[in-house]
Motif scaffolding. Structure first.
Motif, PDB file in Angstrom:
ATOM      1  N   MET A 182       0.808  -1.192   0.000  1.00 16.98           N
ATOM      2  CA  MET A 182       0.000   0.000   0.000  1.00 16.98           C
ATOM      3  C   MET A 182       0.858   1.266   0.000  1.00 16.98           C
ATOM      4  O   MET A 182       0.552   2.181  -0.749  1.00 16.98           O
ATOM      5  CB  MET A 182      -0.952  -0.032   1.190  1.00 16.98           C
ATOM      6  CG  MET A 182      -1.910   1.111   1.190  1.00 16.98           C
ATOM      7  SD  MET A 182      -3.344   0.861   0.169  1.00 16.98           S
ATOM      8  CE  MET A 182      -4.505   0.409   1.387  1.00 16.98           C
ATOM      9  N   PRO A 183       1.906   1.381   0.810  1.00 11.56           N
ATOM     10  CA  PRO A 183       2.716   2.604   0.783  1.00 11.56           C
ATOM     11  C   PRO A 183       3.331   2.867  -0.590  1.00 11.56           C
ATOM     12  O   PRO A 183       3.445   4.021  -1.001  1.00 11.56           O
ATOM     13  CB  PRO A 183       3.804   2.359   1.818  1.00 11.56           C
ATOM     14  CG  PRO A 183       3.273   1.303   2.707  1.00 11.56           C
ATOM     15  CD  PRO A 183       2.367   0.466   1.854  1.00 11.56           C
ATOM     16  N   ALA A 184       3.712   1.814  -1.303  1.00 12.86           N
ATOM     17  CA  ALA A 184       4.317   2.012  -2.627  1.00 12.86           C
ATOM     18  C   ALA A 184       3.304   2.637  -3.574  1.00 12.86           C
ATOM     19  O   ALA A 184       3.654   3.531  -4.356  1.00 12.86           O
ATOM     20  CB  ALA A 184       4.832   0.691  -3.183  1.00 12.86           C
ATOM     21  N   LYS A 185       2.064   2.207  -3.517  1.00 10.14           N
ATOM     22  CA  LYS A 185       1.040   2.767  -4.400  1.00 10.14           C
ATOM     23  C   LYS A 185       0.796   4.235  -4.094  1.00 10.14           C
ATOM     24  O   LYS A 185       0.684   5.062  -4.998  1.00 10.14           O
ATOM     25  CB  LYS A 185      -0.272   1.992  -4.260  1.00 10.14           C
ATOM     26  CG  LYS A 185      -0.236   0.633  -4.877  1.00 10.14           C
ATOM     27  CD  LYS A 185      -1.581  -0.046  -4.744  1.00 10.14           C
ATOM     28  CE  LYS A 185      -1.516  -1.443  -5.336  1.00 10.14           C
ATOM     29  NZ  LYS A 185      -2.812  -2.114  -5.278  1.00 10.14           N
ATOM     30  N   ALA A 186       0.703   4.575  -2.824  1.00  7.49           N
ATOM     31  CA  ALA A 186       0.454   5.961  -2.438  1.00  7.49           C
ATOM     32  C   ALA A 186       1.608   6.857  -2.861  1.00  7.49           C
ATOM     33  O   ALA A 186       1.403   7.931  -3.437  1.00  7.49           O
ATOM     34  CB  ALA A 186       0.225   6.053  -0.930  1.00  7.49           C
ATOM     35  N   LEU A 187       2.830   6.430  -2.599  1.00  6.74           N
ATOM     36  CA  LEU A 187       3.994   7.238  -2.975  1.00  6.74           C
ATOM     37  C   LEU A 187       4.147   7.316  -4.485  1.00  6.74           C
ATOM     38  O   LEU A 187       4.513   8.366  -5.023  1.00  6.74           O
ATOM     39  CB  LEU A 187       5.264   6.674  -2.338  1.00  6.74           C
ATOM     40  CG  LEU A 187       5.380   6.898  -0.834  1.00  6.74           C
ATOM     41  CD1 LEU A 187       6.576   6.133  -0.282  1.00  6.74           C
ATOM     42  CD2 LEU A 187       5.511   8.376  -0.527  1.00  6.74           C
ATOM     43  N   ALA A 188       3.866   6.217  -5.177  1.00  8.50           N
ATOM     44  CA  ALA A 188       3.961   6.230  -6.640  1.00  8.50           C
ATOM     45  C   ALA A 188       2.980   7.236  -7.223  1.00  8.50           C
ATOM     46  O   ALA A 188       3.300   7.952  -8.183  1.00  8.50           O
ATOM     47  CB  ALA A 188       3.690   4.834  -7.199  1.00  8.50           C
ATOM     48  N   THR A 189       1.809   7.311  -6.647  1.00 11.64           N
ATOM     49  CA  THR A 189       0.805   8.281  -7.099  1.00 11.64           C
ATOM     50  C   THR A 189       1.279   9.706  -6.820  1.00 11.64           C
ATOM     51  O   THR A 189       1.155  10.592  -7.667  1.00 11.64           O
ATOM     52  CB  THR A 189      -0.542   8.032  -6.393  1.00 11.64           C
ATOM     53  OG1 THR A 189      -0.956   6.702  -6.687  1.00 11.64           O
ATOM     54  CG2 THR A 189      -1.598   8.991  -6.863  1.00 11.64           C
ATOM     55  N   ASP A 190       1.839   9.926  -5.647  1.00 14.89           N
ATOM     56  CA  ASP A 190       2.320  11.257  -5.268  1.00 14.89           C
ATOM     57  C   ASP A 190       3.441  11.753  -6.179  1.00 14.89           C
ATOM     58  O   ASP A 190       3.507  12.938  -6.493  1.00 14.89           O
ATOM     59  CB  ASP A 190       2.816  11.269  -3.822  1.00 14.89           C
ATOM     60  CG  ASP A 190       1.683  11.142  -2.807  1.00 14.89           C
ATOM     61  OD1 ASP A 190       0.508  11.313  -3.193  1.00 14.89           O
ATOM     62  OD2 ASP A 190       1.990  10.852  -1.631  1.00 14.89           O
ATOM     63  N   PHE A 191       4.334  10.858  -6.572  1.00  9.05           N
ATOM     64  CA  PHE A 191       5.523  11.263  -7.321  1.00  9.05           C
ATOM     65  C   PHE A 191       5.442  11.010  -8.824  1.00  9.05           C
ATOM     66  O   PHE A 191       6.392  11.275  -9.554  1.00  9.05           O
ATOM     67  CB  PHE A 191       6.762  10.577  -6.746  1.00  9.05           C
ATOM     68  CG  PHE A 191       7.119  11.068  -5.381  1.00  9.05           C
ATOM     69  CD1 PHE A 191       7.604  12.344  -5.191  1.00  9.05           C
ATOM     70  CD2 PHE A 191       6.954  10.250  -4.272  1.00  9.05           C
ATOM     71  CE1 PHE A 191       7.934  12.803  -3.926  1.00  9.05           C
ATOM     72  CE2 PHE A 191       7.275  10.694  -3.001  1.00  9.05           C
ATOM     73  CZ  PHE A 191       7.762  11.978  -2.825  1.00  9.05           C
ATOM     74  N   ASP A 192       4.320  10.491  -9.293  1.00 11.24           N
ATOM     75  CA  ASP A 192       4.178  10.158 -10.701  1.00 11.24           C
ATOM     76  C   ASP A 192       4.400  11.367 -11.613  1.00 11.24           C
ATOM     77  O   ASP A 192       5.061  11.263 -12.642  1.00 11.24           O
ATOM     78  CB  ASP A 192       2.804   9.539 -10.963  1.00 11.24           C
ATOM     79  CG  ASP A 192       2.685   8.981 -12.361  1.00 11.24           C
ATOM     80  OD1 ASP A 192       3.594   8.233 -12.782  1.00 11.24           O
ATOM     81  OD2 ASP A 192       1.689   9.299 -13.038  1.00 11.24           O
ATOM     82  N   ALA A 193       3.867  12.504 -11.247  1.00 13.96           N
ATOM     83  CA  ALA A 193       4.002  13.711 -12.073  1.00 13.96           C
ATOM     84  C   ALA A 193       5.455  14.151 -12.213  1.00 13.96           C
ATOM     85  O   ALA A 193       5.822  14.807 -13.189  1.00 13.96           O
ATOM     86  CB  ALA A 193       3.166  14.841 -11.480  1.00 13.96           C
ATOM     87  N   ASP A 194       6.285  13.760 -11.254  1.00 14.14           N
ATOM     88  CA  ASP A 194       7.709  14.110 -11.299  1.00 14.14           C
ATOM     89  C   ASP A 194       8.544  13.052 -12.019  1.00 14.14           C
ATOM     90  O   ASP A 194       9.771  13.175 -12.104  1.00 14.14           O
ATOM     91  CB  ASP A 194       8.252  14.294  -9.879  1.00 14.14           C
ATOM     92  CG  ASP A 194       7.549  15.421  -9.136  1.00 14.14           C
ATOM     93  OD1 ASP A 194       7.296  16.473  -9.758  1.00 14.14           O
ATOM     94  OD2 ASP A 194       7.242  15.242  -7.944  1.00 14.14           O
TER      95      ASP A 194
END
Length: 87
Positions: free
Chosen positions: A1-13
């Motif tokens: 779950m943490p990987a999905k949340a962080l991946a979503t947060d940093f995807d634009a970068d």
């Protein structure tokens, strides 16, 4: 779950986030804490060598895994897959 949340947060970068979740990893402590010098030797379950976990991390950091984002790679010798059949 943490990987999905962080991946979503940093995807634009353009930053990929993946996790490696190994089961037991053999390591050498300077002083044994369990009172046994053998560590995990002779146990009835497989134990990862540190280089096996490092290889998974290196793969995920490489261009070969450029399509992987928001995943958790479970390294448990298939224990999680087998446990699903025991339910």
């Amino acid at each position: 779950m943490p990987a999905k949340a962080l991946a979503t947060d940093f995807d634009a970068d353009g930053i990929r986030v993946n996790c490696v979740a190994p089961s037991i990893v053999e390591h050498r402590c300077p002083a044994p804490t369990s009172g046994s010098e053998k560590g995990f030797e002779g146990q009835p379950f497989p134990v990862h060598r540190p280089e096996e976990v490092a290889a998974a991390v290196c793969y995920l950091a490489s261009d070969l895994a450029r399509s992987a984002n928001g995943t958790t790679h479970v390294l448990d010798f298939g224990a999680l897959a087998r446990s699903a059949f025991l339910v």
